[in-house]
Structure formats: C-alpha cells, structure tokens
Design an enzyme around this catalytic site. Structure first.
Site, PDB file in Angstrom:
ATOM      1  CG  MET A 167      -1.815   1.157   1.391  1.00  0.00           C
ATOM      2  SD  MET A 167      -3.071   0.895   2.695  1.00  0.00           S
ATOM      3  CE  MET A 167      -2.062   0.594   4.142  1.00  0.00           C
ATOM      4  CE1 TYR A 214       1.624  -0.523  12.055  1.00  0.00           C
ATOM      5  CE2 TYR A 214       3.753  -0.547  10.967  1.00  0.00           C
ATOM      6  CZ  TYR A 214       2.805  -1.188  11.717  1.00  0.00           C
ATOM      7  OH  TYR A 214       3.029  -2.466  12.149  1.00  0.00           O
ATOM      8  CD  GLU A 215      -1.999   1.088   7.531  1.00  0.00           C
ATOM      9  OE1 GLU A 215      -2.967   1.687   7.012  1.00  0.00           O
ATOM     10  OE2 GLU A 215      -1.012   0.727   6.878  1.00  0.00           O
ATOM     11  N   GLY A 216      -2.443   5.571  10.297  1.00  0.00           N
ATOM     12  CA  GLY A 216      -3.103   6.655  11.018  1.00  0.00           C
ATOM     13  C   GLY A 216      -2.674   6.628  12.461  1.00  0.00           C
TER      14      GLY A 216
END
Length: 572
Positions: free
Chosen positions: A161, A429-431
């Site tokens: 991603m 990570y991932e927000g």
C-alpha cells in the site's frame, strides 16, 4: 522464543462475549460453523507456533538486507510466507470466486493476532495481502480480480500500500506522485513513496503495489487523488510475470524494531499502472484497504501484548529473588505483590483489548451479511477504538513485560525488549492513534452521537441485567457507562472542533475503558459469576475501569489551556 496460540481464549470470546454466533447464523457466513472455525484456528495456531515463532528472534538478529538493488529477506521468512499461503490464511476472508475462503473478517482477525504474537515482522506482508484482496474485490475491474486475487491469496504474489511521500505523511492529500494516461488505457506513474511495508522481496513472483497518485488537472487535496495498481512485473496475457516495470527500490529503512520487515523507499519512473475505481476517487477505494489494515494493526498490538505477557509470566514463574509472602511457595517473583499486580493487570487489559477488536470485527461481518445501517455505524465507531486501544495495549504490556524482567528486560538476549521495539510503530502507522481519536470525535460523532449512544444503551442494559448476581461488577460498569454518555453528549454539543480534538485521545481511551468493563462483565456472567474469569473481571473493574473518570474530565477540558501556552512558553 516460545509462543502458544491462545485458541481456547478466542473460542470463548467468540461464543460467549462478542456475539459471533450471530455472524454464523447469517446466510452470507453460513459456512462459518463452529467446527470449521475451530479447525481453522487450530491449524493456524500450529503454523504460528511451529513456523513463525522460531523466526521472532532470528529475524531480529539477521535482518533484511539491501544488496545491489535487491531486497534480501531474513532466513526462513520466504518459507513462512509460502506456508501461510498454502494454509489459506492469506485469503481467509477473500472471495471464494477468486480463490479465497470467504470466511468472516472475525476469523481473519484472530489469525492476524496469532501471526503477530508469533512474529510480528512476518505478519506485516500477510496483512497487506488481505487488505489488497479486499480493495480489489470491491473496486477493481473483473479481469484484475481474476488475475491478481488468486495469486495474492496463494502467496505467489505479495502486496503493498503506497500512500506516504517525503512531504505527505498523514496529510495524504499533499501527495505529488503523477499519473499520466497512456494510449493503451494504462497510466504512467512518476514519483517517490516512502515507508512502504514489504516494498520488495527476493522470493515472490511479483509484487502488486496499490499507489495513490494525481491525474493531470486533478483537484487539489484528497479530492484529486486516484488509485492505481502498479505491479513489479507487468503480467503477460497468460498472467505470468513479464517485463520489469519502471519501479526502483531506492533503499530500506533502518528501524527501531521489525528488523526482518523490508520498509522500502520506492521510485516510480514512468511505471505502468491501471486505474482502480473512478478517477479522483482513490481515497474512497484506498480506505477499503486502510480500514481493513487499521483493525489488523490493532491486532498486531494485541498479538504482541499476548506474546509479551506469555514471556513475562514464564520468567516470573521461574525467577527467584528475595523473600515472598506466600507460605510454602516456590520463592518465584510471581509471588511478590507488585509482580502479581503487573501480571494480573496485563491479563485483564489484554482481554479487554481483544474483546473490543473482536466486537469490531463482528460488526464488520454483520454489516457485510445484512447491510443494516446500525451495524455499519457500529463498525465505523469501533474501528478507531480497536486500532488505538489495541496498539496502546501492545506498547504498554510490552513495557510492563520489560519491568517484570528487571535488569534482564533491557538485555537483548532475554527477548523482552524486542516486543516493545517491534510494536512501537503500530501506534504511528495506518493513522496515528491521535488521528484515530480525532476521527472518533469528529466523523464518528457527526451523527449526533447516535451510534455511540446505542452502544452505551447496550452496556447499561447488560449491567442492569447483572445487578442481581454480580452487583460489585455491574454497578461500576453501569455508572461508568452513564458518565461516558454525559461526556459524549457534551462533546457533541461542542461546536469548536479544536476543543473536541484536544480531548479526543482521553475520550477514546475512556470509551475503551468502559467497553473493557462491559466485556469483562459478560465473561463473568458467561462463567456463572464464579471462577477465574470473574476474578479477572474484578481486577479490571476495581483497578483499571476507574481511570475512565479522569480521562473523561480531560476529554471535556477543551483546548484553551493548551493554547494559552505560546510556542515561546513551550520552548522556555
């Protein structure tokens, strides 16, 4: 380092605490019968214990390497990935039409926790594969689904991603990677992406990159972002990898932890890609993968928390130090009151975080199976809580595990410190967890708090039903839920988003605290009100749940006091 998959714990939670039988009762997931789920969890547990867990320490001491433009994985990681593909674990929730098993996300969530607990560095690429399968299934044209999903599910191809750029971290709308249309219906992508998990490897036939980029004349910000599938090798007509695409690995990051996971900087130099979804709607498509990943990252934290707990408990049972108050005891440090406190609270916190995450997964599955708005709202509400609370739990419990080890905790050979080093990034990570909290008090309360209040109603109803049998647990849980209701109403009434955001992190934490009490109460009731689960619920309700009061006070404090300190004041 030894790891034991907590399969019996999963089965208890699914059957008695988070309402998984509702999922299995739907037509969509009718094949998720108890024996099928039990068999899948048991086999996954075996693979995690026997194949992944031995890589935990070796991957840290023999990290991934970047040699002559090639990413070389740590020994054993390629074989582990193939084992996960062969076992069907990469495509466990993927579409059956394209080689997946079609099982509920809840089952995949349990598998992700086990993989994370056994060896977090080996779980990152499987999580990317799961997320990409879901994103392609929802948004890609049929020919891409038919070509890519089966290969991703079998582990023949890996997935990434690509969001972050040097100037665009959390502000994804600032991405500058360009996508120019070509005459053949494809696009040519140019730009640089950083922090790309599993960006390259030396074993997979192909690597499928999902990349955010801008079309010519695209609007500014996130409204001008499109999504593209850009493979390392361009597939031939028969689906086999063909010519090398114009993607170059610039280097790999040297990180605090996760040394066996390749975090790459990738340069796209006119690389060929295919548009996924509609032009300028890339964020909507990518959010399919990101939401999957957010729950998965929450499970990373919980998996590491479980492993750190197991490691600390084993040490505490063996280590002898000082006189203990237990008459006839072994003299192990587990008998000291403070060590006992740390272990008991670790176990109670672990149960709470796991229950919140499983409840989130159940809501996602019920939304998929029924399409009911109430389940969609529940899933949306719980996703940021599951991600933030799960990763915070991983950080906290791995730190406590170091403390239990004493001086040995900071000696690398004990293995205790690696859990903290590996899991630390999961809160980023991932927000970041701050972004998760802002999402909770922003978008997720934009319904006037309706979804939150519906959840609070359920918590209070459960507590009321338990007052007769377990008054010492039911009363505090009900009271905490009522105070959460009042704070939620106050936040909804706050028009200034800065004031909401200033209290967002403690609010999310308070929501998690109250949910933890709720699920511990359910476990105690399922046990009949007497036994180890009831005893653990008392540890949580007496020692951890009271934190909600201070958290809610901070959540309602607004931001004026924070901004009363100038930049100069902070630097003084």
């Amino acid at each position: 380092m030894p790891y034991h998959a907590p399969v019996p714990e999963y089965r208890f939670l699914l059957d008695h605490v988070v309402d998984f039988p509702k999922v299995a009762a739907t037509d969509r997931f009718a094949e998720a019968a108890p024996d099928v789920v039990a068999a899948m969890l048991t086999e996954a547990g075996r693979v995690c214990e026997e194949v992944l867990a031995p890589l935990q320490r070796s991957g840290d001491t023999q990290p991934v390497r970047f040699e002559n433009g090639v990413v070389r994985l740590s020994p054993g990681f390629a074989e582990a990935y193939r084992a996960l593909g062969d076992g069907g674990f990469l495509g466990v929730s993927g579409p059956e039409a394209h080689g997946g098993l079609g099982l509920p996300i809840t089952v995949a969530t349990a598998l992700n926790e086990m993989m994370s607990g056994a060896c977090l560095a080996s779980q990152l690429s499987p999580l990317m594969a799961q997320g990409q399968i879901e994103a392609l299934d929802h948004h890609a044209p049929d020919w891409i689904k038919a070509l890519y999903i089966p290969k991703l599910a079998r582990g023949e191809w890996t997935a990434t991603m690509n969001l972050t750029e040097p100037q665009a971290g959390s502000d994804v709308g600032a991405a500058a990677t360009r996508a120019e249309p070509a005459d053949d219906g494809t696009y040519r992508l140019t730009g640089q992406k950083i922090y790309i998990t599993g960006g390259d490897n030396d074993f997979a036939e192909n690597v499928a990159h999902l990349v955010l980029a801008r079309l010519p004349d695209a609007p500014a910000g996130t409204k001008g972002i499109s999504l593209f599938l850009v493979p390392k090798y361009i597939p031939r007509e028969d689906g086999t990898p063909g010519a090398r695409n114009a993607i170059r690995v610039v280097g790999i990051e040297e990180k605090l932890g996760l040394h066996a996971s390749a975090t790459c900087t990738l340069a796209y130099e006119g690389a060929t890609g295919w548009l996924i979804g509609a032009p300028n709607k890339g964020m909507r498509c990518m959010f399919t993968m990101m939401n999957n990943a957010r729950l998965g990252v929450g499970m990373q934290g919980i998996g590491v928390a479980e492993a750190a707990y197991q490691h600390a408990l084993a040490y505490a049972l063996e280590r002898r130090q000082g006189a203990t108050p237990v008459e006839g005891g072994t003299g192990a440090i587990v008998e000291h009151a403070d060590v006992r406190r740390m272990l008991a609270t670790m176990k109670a916190e672990l149960f709470a975080a796991r229950a919140v995450a499983f409840a989130c997964a159940v809501a996602i599955d019920m939304e998929t199976a029924t399409g009911e708005p109430g389940w969609a709202a529940r899933a949306a509400l719980l996703t940021p809580v599951a991600k933030a609370f799960g990763t915070d739990t991983g950080r906290a419990l791995s730190d406590t595990g170091i403390q239990i080890h004493g001086g040995m905790g900071v000696i690398e050979e004990s293995g205790a410190a690696q859990y903290w080093r590996d899991v630390r990034v999961s809160a980023i990570y991932e927000g970041t967890n701050g972004i998760q909290a802002m999402d909770l008090v922003g978008r997720k309360l934009a319904d006037g708090g309706e979804a939150a209040q519906a959840l609070i109603d359920e918590i209070e109803a459960e507590a009321e039903a338990a007052r007769g049998d377990l008054p010492d647990l039911a009363g505090p849980v009900w009271q905490a839920a009522e105070e959460l209701r009042e704070a939620t109403e106050a936040l909804v009434a706050t028009g200034d988003l800065t004031d909401r955001f200033a209290g967002s992190v403690p609010y999310l934490r308070a929501v998690a605290r109250v949910l933890g009490g709720h699920y511990h109460l359910r476990a105690a009731r399922a046990e009949g009100g007497a036994g180890p689960r009831t005893a653990l619920a008392r540890v949580y309700v007496r020692r951890l749940l009271p934190e909600h009061a201070g958290l809610l006070a901070e959540a309602r404090a607004g931001g004026a006091d924070l901004y009363a300190l100038s930049d100069e004041d902070l630097a003084a």
